[in-house]
Design an enzyme around this catalytic site. Sequence first.
Site, PDB file in Angstrom:
ATOM      1  N   VAL A  74       0.811  -1.220   0.000  1.00 49.50           N
ATOM      2  CA  VAL A  74       0.000   0.000   0.000  1.00 49.50           C
ATOM      3  C   VAL A  74       0.840   1.264   0.000  1.00 49.50           C
ATOM      4  O   VAL A  74       0.324   2.353  -0.305  1.00 49.50           O
ATOM      5  CB  VAL A  74      -0.983   0.024   1.195  1.00 49.50           C
ATOM      6  CG1 VAL A  74      -1.981  -1.111   1.092  1.00 49.50           C
ATOM      7  CG2 VAL A  74      -0.248   0.019   2.525  1.00 49.50           C
ATOM      8  N   SER A 152      -7.722   2.351  16.685  1.00 50.57           N
ATOM      9  CA  SER A 152      -7.024   1.697  17.800  1.00 50.57           C
ATOM     10  C   SER A 152      -7.370   2.412  19.097  1.00 50.57           C
ATOM     11  O   SER A 152      -7.867   3.545  19.100  1.00 50.57           O
ATOM     12  CB  SER A 152      -5.516   1.776  17.555  1.00 50.57           C
ATOM     13  OG  SER A 152      -4.770   1.425  18.698  1.00 50.57           O
ATOM     14  N   TYR A 165       2.581   5.103  15.324  1.00 50.76           N
ATOM     15  CA  TYR A 165       1.334   4.340  15.282  1.00 50.76           C
ATOM     16  C   TYR A 165       0.168   5.176  15.818  1.00 50.76           C
ATOM     17  O   TYR A 165      -0.907   5.235  15.210  1.00 50.76           O
ATOM     18  CB  TYR A 165       1.529   3.084  16.126  1.00 50.76           C
ATOM     19  CG  TYR A 165       0.380   2.107  16.163  1.00 50.76           C
ATOM     20  CD1 TYR A 165       0.226   1.155  15.166  1.00 50.76           C
ATOM     21  CD2 TYR A 165      -0.518   2.113  17.218  1.00 50.76           C
ATOM     22  CE1 TYR A 165      -0.822   0.228  15.211  1.00 50.76           C
ATOM     23  CE2 TYR A 165      -1.555   1.206  17.279  1.00 50.76           C
ATOM     24  CZ  TYR A 165      -1.694   0.254  16.276  1.00 50.76           C
ATOM     25  OH  TYR A 165      -2.733  -0.648  16.338  1.00 50.76           O
ATOM     26  N   ILE A 198      -6.274  -7.207  21.505  1.00 52.52           N
ATOM     27  CA  ILE A 198      -6.756  -8.415  20.830  1.00 52.52           C
ATOM     28  C   ILE A 198      -5.610  -9.414  20.712  1.00 52.52           C
ATOM     29  O   ILE A 198      -4.453  -9.028  20.473  1.00 52.52           O
ATOM     30  CB  ILE A 198      -7.304  -8.076  19.431  1.00 52.52           C
ATOM     31  CG1 ILE A 198      -8.315  -6.919  19.499  1.00 52.52           C
ATOM     32  CG2 ILE A 198      -7.919  -9.311  18.789  1.00 52.52           C
ATOM     33  CD1 ILE A 198      -9.590  -7.224  20.252  1.00 52.52           C
TER      34      ILE A 198
END
Length: 262
Positions: A74, A152, A165, A198
Amino acid sequence: MSIDLANFNIQKIYSLEGQTAIVTGGASGLGLAIIRCLVSAGAKVIVLSSRGPEEAAESLNEFGEEVVFYQFNVTDTDRTQEMVDRIIAEQGPISILINNAGNHCKKFIWEMSVEDYVSVLNVHLIGAFALTKALVPHMKTLNRGSIIFMASMASYIGQPQISGYATAKAGYLGLVHTLTAECAEFGIRVNAIAPGWIDTPMFRKATDNDPVRLAKIMGRIPAKTIGDPMDIGMCAAFLCSDAARYINGACIPVDGGGLIGF
């Protein structure tokens, strides 16, 4: 937008039959769970991943012809429109886009180089923007579309060693809000999912050798458990379905209450 109660069918409302989705970074982790849920709901899925086809096949063979793999990074934004045009020509109309590709750089800001920071932004934010930009005109011609960004907990709360991030994930919220304002009149819905903690390889990499971090995470989750990737996949399938037809510009935490936990 009234519901025709005489012909109401809840299974049909949640179905993705006849739709084709693009999922980036879909060969493992959250992406694989998202694919599993979309296919189960009836969609055909196009997977874009920088992994080689042989490596991806190990994860994707179970889906047969319902999943088609294209190798694409990407961050190669000069070729994004070309890739989108090729996919549409070969696979037909695309009504779903899930921007899930990502990478990680766990460093304090005084350890992180500018190149480290830019690398994370290029995958999460710039790559997702380029792919969305390439697909929106096509979705406008369909007069429908569902675009999801994978946000997130870092979109909302401060965590150490993830400045790139966190910047990207917070940036998704701005994109969601702006794209909703621009695209809603064309039948295109734009939302985000904010996964909590997760059980993925990325989570284990971040916590396996950091018991203090893990204890802090567990201490703020009211549900007292780490989430399953399928929790994210099921939320994505819902947001892509007509059951979520009036949900636009939202970011849904899937976190066991972690965002408001104490």
